[in-house]
Design a protein around this motif. Sequence first.
Motif, PDB file in Angstrom:
ATOM      1  N   GLU A 117      -9.279  77.494  46.448  1.00 54.67           N
ATOM      2  CA  GLU A 117      -8.716  78.502  47.362  1.00 54.67           C
ATOM      3  C   GLU A 117      -8.749  78.008  48.811  1.00 54.67           C
ATOM      4  O   GLU A 117      -7.775  78.161  49.553  1.00 54.67           O
ATOM      5  N   LYS A 118      -9.871  77.415  49.217  1.00 48.88           N
ATOM      6  CA  LYS A 118      -9.985  76.921  50.598  1.00 48.88           C
ATOM      7  C   LYS A 118      -8.982  75.785  50.858  1.00 48.88           C
ATOM      8  O   LYS A 118      -8.398  75.684  51.934  1.00 48.88           O
ATOM      9  N   ALA A 119      -8.803  74.916  49.850  1.00 55.34           N
ATOM     10  CA  ALA A 119      -7.906  73.762  50.014  1.00 55.34           C
ATOM     11  C   ALA A 119      -6.458  74.190  50.154  1.00 55.34           C
ATOM     12  O   ALA A 119      -5.599  73.377  50.520  1.00 55.34           O
ATOM     13  N   GLY A 120      -6.169  75.458  49.890  1.00 55.14           N
ATOM     14  CA  GLY A 120      -4.806  75.965  50.042  1.00 55.14           C
ATOM     15  C   GLY A 120      -4.266  75.883  51.459  1.00 55.14           C
ATOM     16  O   GLY A 120      -3.061  76.008  51.678  1.00 55.14           O
ATOM     17  N   ILE A 121      -5.141  75.654  52.450  1.00 55.23           N
ATOM     18  CA  ILE A 121      -4.649  75.528  53.840  1.00 55.23           C
ATOM     19  C   ILE A 121      -4.201  74.099  54.154  1.00 55.23           C
ATOM     20  O   ILE A 121      -3.643  73.849  55.223  1.00 55.23           O
ATOM     21  N   PHE A 122      -4.465  73.150  53.247  1.00 59.83           N
ATOM     22  CA  PHE A 122      -4.056  71.759  53.490  1.00 59.83           C
ATOM     23  C   PHE A 122      -2.531  71.634  53.359  1.00 59.83           C
ATOM     24  O   PHE A 122      -1.899  72.378  52.610  1.00 59.83           O
ATOM     25  N   ARG A 123      -1.949  70.637  54.074  1.00 58.32           N
ATOM     26  CA  ARG A 123      -0.499  70.432  54.044  1.00 58.32           C
ATOM     27  C   ARG A 123      -0.173  68.965  53.759  1.00 58.32           C
ATOM     28  O   ARG A 123      -0.884  68.064  54.210  1.00 58.32           O
ATOM     29  N   THR A 124       0.920  68.767  53.073  1.00 59.79           N
ATOM     30  CA  THR A 124       1.401  67.425  52.748  1.00 59.79           C
ATOM     31  C   THR A 124       1.566  66.591  54.017  1.00 59.79           C
ATOM     32  O   THR A 124       2.181  67.046  54.984  1.00 59.79           O
ATOM     33  N   GLY A 125       0.983  65.383  54.001  1.00 58.90           N
ATOM     34  CA  GLY A 125       1.171  64.451  55.112  1.00 58.90           C
ATOM     35  C   GLY A 125       0.411  64.800  56.371  1.00 58.90           C
ATOM     36  O   GLY A 125       0.530  64.108  57.381  1.00 58.90           O
ATOM     37  N   ARG A 126      -0.371  65.869  56.334  1.00 62.42           N
ATOM     38  CA  ARG A 126      -1.115  66.253  57.543  1.00 62.42           C
ATOM     39  C   ARG A 126      -2.620  66.125  57.319  1.00 62.42           C
ATOM     40  O   ARG A 126      -3.084  66.068  56.193  1.00 62.42           O
TER      41      ARG A 126
ATOM     42  N   ASP B 170      -9.091  67.069  44.661  1.00 63.94           N
ATOM     43  CA  ASP B 170      -7.931  66.907  43.773  1.00 63.94           C
ATOM     44  C   ASP B 170      -6.686  67.539  44.369  1.00 63.94           C
ATOM     45  O   ASP B 170      -5.593  66.965  44.309  1.00 63.94           O
ATOM     46  N   HIS B 171      -6.847  68.733  44.956  1.00 65.35           N
ATOM     47  CA  HIS B 171      -5.675  69.423  45.531  1.00 65.35           C
ATOM     48  C   HIS B 171      -5.113  68.633  46.712  1.00 65.35           C
ATOM     49  O   HIS B 171      -3.893  68.477  46.846  1.00 65.35           O
ATOM     50  N   ALA B 172      -6.005  68.115  47.564  1.00 69.58           N
ATOM     51  CA  ALA B 172      -5.558  67.320  48.720  1.00 69.58           C
ATOM     52  C   ALA B 172      -4.775  66.089  48.248  1.00 69.58           C
ATOM     53  O   ALA B 172      -3.717  65.752  48.803  1.00 69.58           O
ATOM     54  N   LEU B 173      -5.277  65.417  47.206  1.00 71.46           N
ATOM     55  CA  LEU B 173      -4.592  64.231  46.672  1.00 71.46           C
ATOM     56  C   LEU B 173      -3.245  64.605  46.052  1.00 71.46           C
ATOM     57  O   LEU B 173      -2.240  63.930  46.264  1.00 71.46           O
ATOM     58  N   GLU B 174      -3.249  65.726  45.327  1.00 72.25           N
ATOM     59  CA  GLU B 174      -2.041  66.147  44.615  1.00 72.25           C
ATOM     60  C   GLU B 174      -0.888  66.445  45.566  1.00 72.25           C
ATOM     61  O   GLU B 174       0.261  66.108  45.300  1.00 72.25           O
ATOM     62  N   ILE B 175      -1.206  67.078  46.713  1.00 70.80           N
ATOM     63  CA  ILE B 175      -0.121  67.434  47.647  1.00 70.80           C
ATOM     64  C   ILE B 175       0.128  66.335  48.683  1.00 70.80           C
ATOM     65  O   ILE B 175       1.052  66.437  49.492  1.00 70.80           O
ATOM     66  N   GLY B 176      -0.697  65.275  48.654  1.00 68.17           N
ATOM     67  CA  GLY B 176      -0.489  64.177  49.613  1.00 68.17           C
ATOM     68  C   GLY B 176      -0.951  64.504  51.017  1.00 68.17           C
ATOM     69  O   GLY B 176      -0.346  64.072  52.001  1.00 68.17           O
ATOM     70  N   ALA B 177      -2.025  65.300  51.146  1.00 71.49           N
ATOM     71  CA  ALA B 177      -2.625  65.529  52.466  1.00 71.49           C
ATOM     72  C   ALA B 177      -3.460  64.303  52.849  1.00 71.49           C
ATOM     73  O   ALA B 177      -3.890  63.541  51.983  1.00 71.49           O
ATOM     74  N   ASP B 178      -3.670  64.113  54.151  1.00 67.11           N
ATOM     75  CA  ASP B 178      -4.501  63.006  54.636  1.00 67.11           C
ATOM     76  C   ASP B 178      -5.939  63.508  54.723  1.00 67.11           C
ATOM     77  O   ASP B 178      -6.350  64.097  55.718  1.00 67.11           O
TER      78      ASP B 178
END
Length: 429
Positions: free
Chosen positions: A181-190, A205-213
């Motif tokens: 739930e917390k990782a939901g604020i991460f954004r692709t490439g940011r 896993d969520h950060a890797l999946e969406i391609g966040a830095d």
Amino acid sequence: MQTTPNTLNAWLSLLETRHFKEIDMGLDRVRAVKEKLGIEYACPVIMVAGTNGKGSTCAMLEAILLQAGYRVGLYSKPHFLDFNERARINGEMVSDQVFIDTFDQVEAARGDVSMTYFEFTTLAICKLLAEAKLDVVILEVGLGGRLDAVNVINADVSIVTSVDIDHVDYLGDTREKIGFEKAGIFRTGRTAICSDPLPPQSLIDHALEIGADLWLFGRDFNYNGDKQQWNFAGREQRRNSLGYPSLRGANQLLNAAAVLAALEALRDRLPIGAQEVRNGLAMVDLPGRFQVMPGRPTVVLDVAHNPHAAATLAQNFDNMGFHAYTYAVFGSMLDKDIAGVIAQMKGKIDHWCVCDLPLPRAATAAQLREQLLQANVLQDVEHSIQEFSSPEQAYAFALSKAGENDRIAVFGSFLTVAGVMRARKSQTH
């Protein structure tokens, strides 16, 4: 023609009663109204989520960026005494009239879309900050992250401070569920920063999946220090010989390290010198977070309302030096892990002054007493449990009993601390 309220208090009273439930998870309604309002940011946005440490992290970011001469907007919550505390521009609270004007705009844009108090006020504050010609905006997430109304904004840098068990009814009952739930604020490439030393795998896993830095504490940034000063090391930036943040408490260097990692990620857009970092950390101020009031007996205000925060408060107590007796003014929401909070604080408190709080979903003083008895809290000549109908009454009693070498700890909820702040304010006027 329907007229809207013409005072801030009237507006807030209307918003409190209008939506059918207090917390209504999901972003579709909020996103639709956000599009109509045309909320866009021309400056970097930093978003902060986490179980504990959000407020401290936002306050340090604001203090350092203000010291560096930037125009800073901050949205933080909840408030203690005035709703206006939730929005600051350049360190100053936003006026009633600005809120009223912006509420009118949100009201016009929402049409027949029903929104909670939190969703409506979040959109209003995001709107007024977007129009304030700022250099940087800091947004504190309320509950969770993924479905929190703040998350309709795309942040340039997202920080998750800590992941622990809280709000189980909405976020799940494990750190893995809550981490997602917390990782939901991460954004692709940011940039996505996590300062929890043991981040849940779900967040990674969520950060890797969406391609966040993803920047992880211990891997991409860390700190070390002695009793006098501390050093920060990021991916490319080092900051040495830093003074400790003026916010007291055990986790503040973790929060400060996340702040410096965020500022490193934004250094091309918001350059900041070493002295500005030092000044900001030295001047940061945040009510109700291990706030030790001047005078005797020692009074500590802390919004600790879950076991993780209570464990930190207990640790901070151990570092405070000797107090003959400690009185607790304790009030809590019913949906909190009250037994878990008591377990952390039990050995630190001699006299419990438990209180009702002015919300239907609060635990009663009688329910808190029952939890204390279940935890085998002592009642004898030197230990007691007393019930009160408000934090103000509980605090007045503790103050009447405490000697000058004693300590009064006020914790368990924002509302508990706010009640005592009000009582102290009326004493000084």
